[in-house]
Design a protein around this motif. Sequence first.
Motif, mmCIF file in Angstrom:
data_model
loop_
_atom_site.group_PDB
_atom_site.id
_atom_site.type_symbol
_atom_site.label_atom_id
_atom_site.label_comp_id
_atom_site.label_asym_id
_atom_site.label_seq_id
_atom_site.Cartn_x
_atom_site.Cartn_y
_atom_site.Cartn_z
ATOM 1 N N GLY A 1 19.430 -30.990 -11.747
ATOM 2 C CA GLY A 1 18.686 -32.156 -11.258
ATOM 3 C C GLY A 1 17.178 -32.047 -11.435
ATOM 4 O O GLY A 1 16.523 -33.024 -11.808
ATOM 5 N N ARG B 1 15.009 -34.561 -13.667
ATOM 6 C CA ARG B 1 13.969 -35.412 -13.077
ATOM 7 C C ARG B 1 12.683 -35.317 -13.877
ATOM 8 O O ARG B 1 12.083 -36.318 -14.239
ATOM 9 C CB ARG B 1 13.688 -35.033 -11.629
ATOM 10 N N ASN C 1 14.585 -42.136 -8.761
ATOM 11 C CA ASN C 1 14.984 -42.409 -7.379
ATOM 12 C C ASN C 1 16.091 -43.455 -7.306
ATOM 13 O O ASN C 1 17.031 -43.321 -6.519
ATOM 14 C CB ASN C 1 13.780 -42.825 -6.541
ATOM 15 N N GLY D 1 19.317 -41.811 -8.661
ATOM 16 C CA GLY D 1 19.885 -40.923 -7.648
ATOM 17 C C GLY D 1 20.570 -41.694 -6.540
ATOM 18 O O GLY D 1 21.624 -41.272 -6.033
ATOM 19 N N CYS E 1 21.375 -34.714 -6.853
ATOM 20 C CA CYS E 1 20.564 -35.857 -6.390
ATOM 21 C C CYS E 1 19.371 -35.410 -5.558
ATOM 22 O O CYS E 1 18.313 -36.032 -5.612
ATOM 23 C CB CYS E 1 21.420 -36.837 -5.598
ATOM 24 N N LEU F 1 16.967 -34.380 -8.181
ATOM 25 C CA LEU F 1 16.635 -35.490 -9.080
ATOM 26 C C LEU F 1 15.692 -36.484 -8.418
ATOM 27 O O LEU F 1 14.711 -36.924 -9.010
ATOM 28 C CB LEU F 1 17.923 -36.209 -9.518
ATOM 29 N N THR F 2 15.988 -36.836 -7.188
ATOM 30 C CA THR F 2 15.164 -37.826 -6.484
ATOM 31 C C THR F 2 14.005 -37.130 -5.788
ATOM 32 O O THR F 2 14.053 -35.942 -5.513
ATOM 33 C CB THR F 2 16.002 -38.603 -5.458
#
Length: 117
Positions: free
Chosen positions: A13, A17, A40, A43, A67, A70-71
């Motif tokens: 992730g 990102r 965002n 995710g 997530c 990632l977010t």
Amino acid sequence: MNWLLVIAGAAVGAPLRYLTDRAIQSRHDSLFPWGTFTVNVAGSLVLGLLTGVSSAQTHLLLGTGLCGALTTYSTFSYETLKLYESGARGYALANVTGSVAAGLAAVWLGAEAATVL
């Protein structure tokens, strides 16, 4: 053992990102943080899809790990503050309202799609 699933998801992730943010932002000649906005919302969609998955291990790997890395709420907040401080208050407001609205819509769509699957 559960922490290994979180680490494995985060190991995918976090670079995802960074690479997604850079790729998207390089295509826009705008102050608006499109890269952060995109990761965002993506995710949120994935988290919505995960509502239909009953496996705790899947939630740890993809929800918490992938997530979670990632977010980024902190980057969203920082970029919004920088927009506001630089005088781009309209972009700051658009980032806040757009991110919340798009994130909620994405998680809802993901959850609805999970019920169909």
